[in-house]
Design an enzyme around this catalytic site. Sequence first.
Site, PDB file in Angstrom:
ATOM      1  CG  ASP A 149      79.234  21.832  40.778  1.00 34.38           C
ATOM      2  OD1 ASP A 149      79.368  22.248  39.789  1.00 34.38           O
ATOM      3  OD2 ASP A 149      80.972  22.751  41.754  1.00 34.38           O
ATOM      4  CG  HIS A 187      79.764  -4.979  31.451  1.00 34.42           C
ATOM      5  ND1 HIS A 187      78.634  -3.668  31.910  1.00 34.42           N
ATOM      6  CD2 HIS A 187      80.340  -4.366  33.044  1.00 34.42           C
ATOM      7  CE1 HIS A 187      78.857  -2.851  33.166  1.00 34.42           C
ATOM      8  NE2 HIS A 187      79.268  -3.465  33.990  1.00 34.42           N
ATOM      9  CB  CYS A 234      80.304   5.800  43.227  1.00 39.59           C
ATOM     10  SG  CYS A 234      81.236   5.832  42.141  1.00 39.59           S
ATOM     11  CB  CYS A 244      88.727  -0.248  25.505  1.00 42.70           C
ATOM     12  SG  CYS A 244      87.740  -2.631  26.085  1.00 42.70           S
ATOM     13  CB  CYS A 297      86.439  -4.247  21.171  1.00 45.31           C
ATOM     14  SG  CYS A 297      86.041  -3.692  23.411  1.00 45.31           S
ATOM     15  CB  CYS A 325      89.591  -3.437  21.831  1.00 46.58           C
ATOM     16  SG  CYS A 325      88.601  -1.552  22.514  1.00 46.58           S
ATOM     17  CB  CYS A 342      84.614  -0.307  24.736  1.00 43.18           C
ATOM     18  SG  CYS A 342      85.766  -0.134  23.151  1.00 43.18           S
ATOM     19  CB  CYS A 375      79.209   4.633  38.439  1.00 42.23           C
ATOM     20  SG  CYS A 375      80.275   3.336  39.630  1.00 42.23           S
ATOM     21  NE  ARG A 419      78.032   8.670  40.542  1.00 38.59           N
ATOM     22  CZ  ARG A 419      77.664   7.007  40.859  1.00 38.59           C
ATOM     23  NH1 ARG A 419      78.839   6.016  40.695  1.00 38.59           N
ATOM     24  NH2 ARG A 419      76.449   6.915  41.221  1.00 38.59           N
TER      25      ARG A 419
END
Length: 142
Positions: free
Chosen positions: A120, A109, A72, A54, A106, A57, A103, A128, A126
């Site tokens: 697969d 986002h 993506c 992160c 902390c 933090c 996280c 993202c 996923r």
Amino acid sequence: MDPVTEHAPKVVRSDEEWRRLLNPAEYHVLRQAGTERPFTGEYTDTKTVGVYSCRACGAELFRSDAKFESHCGWPSFFTPLAGHAVIERTDTSLGMRRVEVLCARCHSHLGHVFSGEGYDTPTDLRYCINSVSLRLVPSEAE
């Protein structure tokens, strides 16, 4: 006990402290649940072996061996590190139902997790994640 909280205390800071610690792009994504533009993040195509932490933090979140190419526009992982590194919660912003990833240490986002897309991978998930939410710590073998 959750390994994240057992070994590292929760990080709690005021909004003012976060603003001082993070640059504007980091603050926008990590603290305001923003999103970086697709295909612009520094880790989108990275193949370096290591651990993704992160950026706010330093908590370890994902291993490079769980990263895959989903095409993506953001780094994608099929599982978080240890399963306790992140928190998932329902996000109904933008008029749709998604699962936000934060996280666990902390509550910053990170991005969103999607399932049932036919990837697969061992989990068919996923994660993202915005590159600006992460910091890659290369393994010492690199």
